[in-house]
Every structure is written in structure tokens, then in C-alpha cells.
Design a protein around this motif. Structure first.
Motif, short mmCIF file in Angstrom:
data_model
loop_
_atom_site.label_atom_id
_atom_site.label_comp_id
_atom_site.label_asym_id
_atom_site.label_seq_id
_atom_site.Cartn_x
_atom_site.Cartn_y
_atom_site.Cartn_z
N GLN A 197 -4.45 -5.58 7.58
CA GLN A 197 -3.60 -4.44 7.21
C GLN A 197 -2.13 -4.78 7.37
OE1 GLN A 197 -5.08 -0.35 7.61
NE2 GLN A 197 -6.14 -1.11 9.42
N ALA A 217 -3.07 8.50 2.01
CA ALA A 217 -3.59 7.43 1.16
C ALA A 217 -3.87 7.96 -0.24
CB ALA A 217 -4.85 6.84 1.77
N HIS A 222 -14.46 -0.31 5.24
CA HIS A 222 -13.37 0.22 4.43
C HIS A 222 -12.49 -0.90 3.88
CE1 HIS A 222 -10.00 2.83 3.30
NE2 HIS A 222 -9.21 2.08 4.05
N LEU A 223 -12.18 -1.88 4.74
CA LEU A 223 -11.31 -2.97 4.29
C LEU A 223 -12.04 -3.90 3.33
CD1 LEU A 223 -9.38 -3.76 7.59
CD2 LEU A 223 -8.53 -2.60 5.55
N ARG A 240 -11.61 -2.21 0.15
CA ARG A 240 -10.25 -2.40 -0.38
C ARG A 240 -10.11 -3.79 -1.00
NH1 ARG A 240 -5.43 -0.88 3.68
NH2 ARG A 240 -4.36 -2.42 2.39
N ASP A 273 -2.53 4.03 5.18
CA ASP A 273 -3.96 4.10 4.87
C ASP A 273 -4.61 5.03 5.89
OD1 ASP A 273 -6.69 3.70 4.77
OD2 ASP A 273 -6.53 1.59 4.21
N GLU A 274 -4.98 6.21 5.45
CA GLU A 274 -5.41 7.22 6.41
C GLU A 274 -6.64 6.79 7.21
OE1 GLU A 274 -4.43 11.84 5.64
OE2 GLU A 274 -5.16 10.72 3.87
N THR A 275 -7.49 5.97 6.60
CA THR A 275 -8.64 5.45 7.34
C THR A 275 -8.22 4.26 8.20
OG1 THR A 275 -10.02 6.09 5.49
CG2 THR A 275 -11.00 4.60 7.11
N GLY A 276 -7.45 3.37 7.60
CA GLY A 276 -7.05 2.15 8.30
C GLY A 276 -6.12 2.40 9.46
N ARG A 277 -5.43 3.53 9.41
CA ARG A 277 -4.41 3.88 10.39
C ARG A 277 -4.89 3.75 11.83
NH1 ARG A 277 -2.17 9.85 9.41
NH2 ARG A 277 -1.38 8.79 7.55
N PHE A 295 0.88 -1.15 0.00
CA PHE A 295 0.00 0.00 0.00
C PHE A 295 0.92 1.20 0.00
CE2 PHE A 295 -3.42 2.73 1.70
CZ PHE A 295 -4.40 2.37 0.79
N PRO A 337 -2.56 2.16 -4.47
CA PRO A 337 -1.78 1.05 -3.93
C PRO A 337 -1.00 0.40 -5.05
CG PRO A 337 -4.10 0.87 -3.32
CD PRO A 337 -3.99 1.96 -4.33
#
Lengths: 489, 231
Positions: A362, B19, A398-399, A402, A317-321, A4, B23
Motif C-alpha cells: 500500500q 475509496a 483485498h490487495l 486490487r 483505501d477504506e479497507t486497506g486503511r 490511489f 484509482p
């Protein structure tokens, strides 16, 4: 290995972040184990009540959660700075800091440090991160024996088992099973040992005492590391942590890079959030804090290993962070209706439950834990329980997105799901087509019994494999509306 | 690139680029080695929202709360007013049946009852400590709301091993050392943040078997507190 922003994820073939089978398969087997379900139901019900009682005691619980969330977000924004500060402070106080890009590198560093000490064994404090890296296996391959000293980890290690809960790794075992493991594996146990928890704890005390008093090397993880002062923090209950952190001459601490917190003051927030969320206690029995090396007190050699292993990929990942904000309390496991029924093994990773479902994919790349973001009903109980307010349901969605995007990119041809969605969009775009489809849907009633459809034909069987579908109503809404308003304009 | 530089470079790529990029690219390699902007030295106000940082109990209620919380987690509590301390210590040790107890060099103790020996910590080994009947210490800070005793390794508390290996810990707490809240303790401890700190809340315990709490595993199985009030 997926990337990523080009950042590498945790490598395959080392450690315990990936299961050998997808969640639905493993969950099905776990659900068939009625003893496991009983053990889990008892344990999670108990801990939920304890947590609720001590959380209700604090008038400022929500403010503490807000503070915890804000501190973690601030840490992530300047993670490089805080780690450099931590490193400088630890080294200024006589410690040595090592950096590991991945699990294999961390394991190699620890192995070399133990060899340099001239030892062939080490005592360990319960540590998720060394379980993540598979450190015990790596040490065994190098001829070094690692002794787990936390009672639950000892039960898991002696039972040649895998941990199934962040806080209580042997939550899947009841007292009778634990007694059998001790009698079989400890070698020095009185055969008259009963299965009372007090007797079992006493057996563990006697079994480990000599190990503690003669240990040369201790290995720990860290709950917090304070950049401002270079102070490391381990919270525990039994005193095994204090033994490992105090008596050996060499201490090796492995921590994920996300465990750093900016300042001394921040500790006051987390030491209120963590024990109440975790064990449901106002404070855990023992918390140890140390800074580098203190002459005349405790280990005179201290090594800190800072581990990435996919964390920077999550950070990108700004959301996943926000999954990196986790303080490993396990409150989300205990309130999760899915975890309560399947237990931790079904998740395949050392991080089970709701937080595991957003963290593991992640760290490994979503394709290596692709079923985990779907291992949830999105009920939101985890979000309410999280002491640092990680929005786990949104992260799961979100994931999932992805994962869908990655699959689409990889296979070029649209998936069955994508075709279905495109067809649905075409139908819904036109009122006549939509009405016709609804009327056609009524024929599904033929499959139903008691208002539910238990098995649909393929490809819709993918849905009914794990859940019932409601029977379509005898009348569509439009038909009902027309009938209801027949006499009115 | 060393592992250190590589991890820091990855972090900067991750927080610098967010982000935004697709990716699969190789952005980490191109990322600037520039560090993130320095955190604000005066922490932004949003990081100190409205949680309690000061308690509001008067002295009497504070000590009552502490006593209740200590007892709730399995510690024994005695109260003593100034000159009564010697008697309280004597009673505690006699009832425990302790004969040889380790006492840190800086702890100012009244005379112990006859037959009870105060052993100085002159480099005792873990095995030596294991053979003793207990330890007596002072405390650095004590938190009423959580029933927590904090030791900071000062001369009246000694090094960490002496309060760990013996099976009995007698801790003398003076009323002035008691605060109500965790953040108050954190503030008081700030000057000693670099010292080894041990926070103790009740005797050692485990809930690892069916989450049923068992007191006494590896740390001292008995924790006794003498709460000393001004005469």
C-alpha cells in the motif's frame, strides 16, 4: 508510481520498502539456509510462549484489543485534526514541527537539522521509519555518521546487514555469528570475548558508552504521539533510547503520520497492548515520554518530522486503511508459519511478515510489491495475535483483488488465470459439462504417487511449483452417489 | 503548496472521498481543503469499552503483588516501615558498596551512614554522573500489576539524566504511590502529562540475542526498591 485516488505512493529509489526480487524467489533462497531456519524456529517459539503467558494474565485482554482498534479507527477518521492538534501542542511547548511528503524530503530535513546543529554525527534509537526512508544512507552521503545504538540494530549495522524482524532486527543471527561480527568490526573488543548473551551485551555497553556521553544530536522514531498533550512516547528495553532522548542537546524525532493517538487516556490502552504483544513482557524496561522542551532536563532543541511517504495513499483505501493501525509489535510475525520459515529478508521491505505483506504494497503501490499479498496461507493466526485486531487475512485478499484489477486494466488481454476462471465458469454452469469434466479429471491419477501430484504440466505447473496437488479420487462424487443409491429411489 | 498543506490536503482527500473513486484519477488535487468534522469532544462511548480502569486489591495484597512483579523482572526489593527507612537505605548502600550517590534536591532523606556522600545535582555533566556510584530518588506513581515505577521529574526525582547514567538506582516508594493498574497510573499522571516521564520496569535489559533476556545494558544495571509502609 501508481496512485490511489490520485494520492502519491512512496517514491522509488530511496529507502527500504521494495525488495530487489519477488517474494517466491527470495523465499526459496532463505529456505535453503538451514542455520537461518534453526535460528528463526528457536526465536519465534520462545517469543510465542512468552507472549501467550503474559496475555493470559489479563482478564480484559479482548476488551483492550477492542479499545485499541476503536481508538485507531477514530484517529484515522479525523487524522488531519489530530495532527494539527499535535503540531500546535508540540510548538506551544517549544518544539518545531516539520512535514515531509516522502522519504527523500524527510531525509533532507534531518540532514539540514544536523548540519544546523554543527554536528557530523548522531546517535540513533531503533526506528523503523528512518529505516523505511533510508536515513542512514542519506546521512552518510552528506558526510554525517549515524550510530545505531539498539543492540540488534548495532549487530545489523556492524554486520553490514539488513534488519529481518520488526522487534529483533538481528533475529536471523545466533550468538556465535554475533560474536564474530563484534570481534571483526568493533575494533576495541577483548579477543577473549565469549558468545554468552551477557558478555555480548557488555561489549555493546562499553562500545557505545563514550558515544552516548558525548553525543550532540539524537535521532528517534516514536511509538505514540498524543495529540491532546503534544507528548511523544518511545518504548525500549536497553536504555539506549533514554540515552539518545536525554543526553544530546538536539533531538530529532521522525514519525509516520499514523502514529498520532487522540488523548492521554488512550496511552493506558496501548501501553498494555504493546509490550505484552511485542516482547512478551508485562511492561518493557523503559518508556520515555516527553513534551516539547523542558528547561534544565534533556535536549533543549526538539524537532518533530511528520512523514507521509505513501500513508495517505493507504488511508484512501477504506479497507486497506486498517494496516495503518499497526503499532509495530511484531506478534503477527512470530505466529506466522510463512515468516517462521523464510525470515524477514525475503519480504524485501523494512516491514516484513503478515503486516508487511499488507502495509508495504500500500505504501509503494501494489505493483511494486505485487508478490507480497500472496506471501501467506491465509491461516488467520496473525489476526488472532494482533493487539489492535487488524484483519490481515481479509486485507491480503483485498490487495490480491486490487493487484488482479490493476493487471487487467494494464494489459487489456485477459491473463491465463482469467481465461481459466472463465472456462471453469462455463463448465460449472451446466451439469452435463461439469460431470464430463470431473470424469476427465480422473485421468490426473496417472500423474500421482502416494495420493499427491508433485508436478503438473504447464500451465498448471505454476500451482505445483510451490505445492503438491491432491490426486483426483478414483470415483467422482456423482458416481459414488449413484452407486450408493442404486437400490433406493 | 507547502509540504504541510499538501499532506493535510492528501489526508482530507483520503478520508473525505474514501475509496469511492476509481484509482488513477487525480482527486487529491480537486479535494476540498475543508477539514474533517471536529471529533466529538465527549468521546463516543464505544471508545471506552469494558477494560479495567480500577483495581480491586486491598493495600496488603497490592504491595505483595508489586513486590513479586518487581522481583520477577530483576529488581531487588526491601520493605521498611516509617522509621525503619534510614536503616533500609543504609543497608542497601552499604551492601552495594556505594560511596558517592547523587540525590535530587527535593528528596527528603534521613542521614546516610558515615562514609557515604550525598552529591547534589548542581549541573553535573554526563561524565560526572558516570563517575558516581549510584542515585537515590523518590517516585511519582508505581504500578503493581506490571512492576513499573514512574518518574515525573519532580524535585524528589530530579532530571532524567541522573537516573540514567549511574549504574545503580535506589528508588524509595511510599505505599500511597502504588496503584494496581496501568489506567489508574495514567489517570494519576494526567496533571503531569507535559513533564518528562520515565517508566521503569526492572533494570535495563535486552532480548536481542536469540531472545534470551540479559539484564543490564545501557541503563542502570541494578535497580533496588525500598517499599515504605505506614508505621
Amino acid at each position: 508510481m501508481s496512485t490511489f485516488l490520485g494520492l502519491p505512493t512512496a517514491p522509488r529509489g530511496v529507502g527500504h520498502l521494495r525488495g530487489s526480487e519477488p517474494f517466491p524467489v527470495a523465499a526459496r533462497r532463505a529456505l535453503a539456509d538451514s542455520q537461518l531456519r534453526r535460528n528463526l524456529a528457536v526465536a519465534t517459539t520462545t517469543i510465542r510462549a512468552k507472549r501467550a503467558a503474559v496475555v493470559a494474565e489479563l482478564p480484559d485482554w479482548e476488551e483492550l484489543r477492542e479499545a485499541g482498534q476503536a481508538i485507531k479507527a477514530e484517529t484515522m477518521r479525523h487524522l488531519d485534526r489530530y495532527l494539527e492538534r499535535l503540531e500546535a501542542q508540540v510548538e506551544a511547548r517549544g518544539g518545531t514541527v516539520h512535514w515531509a511528503r516522502d522519504a527523500a524530503e524527510a531525509n533532507a530535513i534531518v540532514t539540514d537539522l544536523i548540519r544546523a546543529d554543527g554536528s557530523t554525527e548522531a546517535v540513533k534509537v531503533k526506528s523503523l521509519v528512518t529505516d523505511e526512508t533510508g536515513l542512514n544512507d542519506a546521512l552518510a552521503a552528506a558526510g554525517i555518521t549515524a550510530y545505531e545504538t539498539d543492540l540488534a540494530e548495532l549487530i545489523v549495522q556492524l554486520g553490514q546487514d539488513r534488519p529481518s524482524h520488526i522487534l529483533v532486527p538481528a533475529i536471523h543471527r545466533n550468538r556465535a555469528e554475533i560474536r564474530e561480527i563484534f570481534l571483526r568490526e568493533m575494533g576495541d573488543v577483548d579477543p577473549a570475548l565469549t558468545d554468552s548473551p551477557a558478555a555480548l551485551a557488555e561489549a555493546a555497553r562499553l562500545h557505545l558508552r563514550r558515544k552516548f556521553l558525548s553525543a550532540k544530536v539524537g535521532i528517534s522514531g516514536a511509538n505514540f504521539a498524543i495529540a491532546e498533550t503534544g507528548t511523544l512516547c518511545v518504548v525500549e528495553s536497553e536504555g539506549n533510547g533514554r540515552m539518545c532522548l536525554t543526553l544530546p542537546r538536539t533531538l530529532i524525532t521522525v514519525m509516520g503520520i499514523e502514529k498520532v493517538i487522540p488523548s492521554w487516556r488512550d496511552l493506558g490502552v496501548f501501553l498494555q497492548l504493546l509490550p505484552r504483544s511485542s516482547t512478551g513482557e508485562r511492561m518493557n524496561p523503559y518508556t520515555s515520554l516527553w513534551t516539547g522542551v523542558t528547561p534544565g532536563d534533556g535536549p533543549q532543541r526538539f524537532h518533530l518530522v511528520l512523514l507521509d511517504n505513501g500513508r495517505t495513499a493507504a488511508l484512501a483505501d477504506e479497507t486497506g486503511r486498517q494496516a495503518l493501525h499497526c503499532i509495530r509489535c511484531s506478534a503477527c510475525l512470530n505466529v506466522c508459519p510463512v515468516y517462521e520459515r523464510t525470515g524477514g529478508h525475503a519480504y524485501g521491505s523494512v516491514y516484513p511478515g503478515p503486516i508487511g505483506a499488507v502495509l508495504s504494497p500500500q505504501l509503494t503501490g501494489v505493483e511494486d510489491n505485487a508478490s507480497l499479498p500472496y506471501a501467506s496461507t491465509l491461516c488467520g493466526a496473525c489476526y488472532d495475535a494482533c493487539p489492535v485486531k487488524i484483519d490481515i487475512p481479509s486485507l491480503l485478499v483485498h490487495l490480491r483483488a486490487r493487484h488482479v484489477d490493476e493487471v487487467r486494466r494494464a494489459r487489456r488481454l485477459p491473463s491465463a488465470e482469467a481465461i481459466t476462471m472463465a472456462a471453469a465458469a462455463w463448465v460449472m454452469a451446466d451439469p452435463r459439462r461439469y460431470a464430463a469434466a470431473q470424469r476427465a479429471g480422473k485421468s490426473g491419477r496417472a500423474l500421482s504417487r502416494g495420493g499427491r501430484i508433485r508436478a503438473l504440466p504447464p500451465p498448471l505447473s505454476a500451482w505445483t511449483r510451490a505445492r503438491d496437488a491432491p490426486a483426483p479420487p478414483a470415483m467422482t462424487f456423482r458416481e459414488w452417489w449413484r452407486a450408493e443409491h442404486r437400490d433406493r429411489p | 503548496m507547502t509540504p504541510r498543506d499538501e499532506v493535510l490536503t492528501r489526508i482530507r482527500a483520503a478520508i473525505g472521498l474514501g475509496a469511492a473513486g476509481p484509482p488513477g484519477g487525480d482527486r487529491a488535487a480537486d479535494a476540498s481543503r475543508q477539514a474533517s468534522p471536529a471529533p466529538d469532544p465527549e468521546r463516543p462511548e464505544e471508545l471506552v469499552p469494558g477494560y479495567r480502569i480500577r483495581g480491586d486489591l486491598d493495600r496488603a495484597r497490592l504491595l505483595d503483588l508489586l513486590e513479586a512483579r518487581l522481583i520477577d523482572y530483576g529488581a531487588t526489593v526491601r520493605r521498611a516501615a516509617g522509621p525503619g527507612l534510614a536503616a533500609a537505605i543504609g543497608t542497601a548502600l552499604t551492601q552495594r558498596g556505594a560511596r558517592r550517590v547523587v540525590v535530587p534536591s527535593g528528596l527528603d532523606l534521613p542521614a546516610l551512614p558515615p562514609g557515604i556522600e550525598a552529591v547534589p545535582d548542581d549541573g553535573l555533566t554526563p561524565e560526572d554522573l558516570d563517575a558516581l556510584d549510584g542515585v537515590i530518588t523518590g517516585a511519582a506513581v508505581v504500578i503493581a500489576e506490571t512492576g513499573t515505577i514512574v518518574l515525573d521529574g519532580s524535585p524528589d526525582q530530579g532530571r532524567r539524566a541522573i537516573t540514567l547514567v549511574p549504574d545503580y538506582h535506589l528508588c524509595i516508594v511510599h505505599a500511597a504511590q502504588v496503584v494496581e493498574l496501568v489506567p489508574e497510573a495514567i489517570a494519576r499522571l494526567a496533571p503531569s502529562a507535559g513533564r518528562p516521564l520515565t517508566w521503569i520496569s526492572g533494570p535495563s535489559a535486552t532480548s536481542d540475542i536469540e531472545l534470551s533476556r540479559v539484564e543490564g545494558v545501557h541503563g542502570p544495571r541494578t535497580l533496588e526498591v525500598i517499599l515504605v509502609e505506614p508505621p
